[in-house]
Design an enzyme around this catalytic site. Sequence first.
Site, PDB file in Angstrom:
ATOM      1  N   CYS A  65       0.821  -1.212   0.000  1.00 43.43           N
ATOM      2  CA  CYS A  65       0.000   0.000   0.000  1.00 43.43           C
ATOM      3  C   CYS A  65       0.860   1.271   0.000  1.00 43.43           C
ATOM      4  CB  CYS A  65      -0.904  -0.060   1.234  1.00 43.43           C
ATOM      5  SG  CYS A  65      -1.715   1.460   1.702  1.00 43.43           S
ATOM      6  N   CYS A  68       0.237   3.633   2.921  1.00 47.70           N
ATOM      7  CA  CYS A  68       0.782   3.027   4.147  1.00 47.70           C
ATOM      8  C   CYS A  68       2.280   3.295   4.245  1.00 47.70           C
ATOM      9  CB  CYS A  68       0.549   1.515   4.158  1.00 47.70           C
ATOM     10  SG  CYS A  68      -1.186   1.022   4.071  1.00 47.70           S
TER      11      CYS A  68
END
Length: 147
Positions: A65, A68
Amino acid sequence: MKTILFMGLLVFVVFGIYSFKNPKVNFKEDTVGGIHFFEGTIQEALEKAKKENKPVFIDIYATWCGPCKMLKKNTFSAKEVGDYYNTNFINIAIDGETKAGRELADKYSIQGYPTLLILDKTGKQIARQVGFVEPRILINFGKRIVP
């Protein structure tokens, strides 16, 4: 020949942009001045929270991600964020694609990554934030619970 040079340059530029947008991040390693994440299970973090009378801050992430990675690299590493969260919370980061992460995602109805949760010491969710946030926003998120 010009076409080969152009294609080589194009590949170099695309790779550079990709590397900039998707920085390499080690999710298991804390930065010196940033948030220090508890090494253990969510249950162990809740037990520690009860002993220390603190809420639990959870980062549920995925290693693939982009937001993230940016959160880990830019926000969690900020000294002011580390100072606030290390003092006021038991912090834990969990890969949402592990068995423990999927169980947590089911329990708290996680729809995407990153999802940031604040739980009371019994495990009840008291705040949620989804997506990348800047350091000052993350501090304000925590201050809604611990002023």
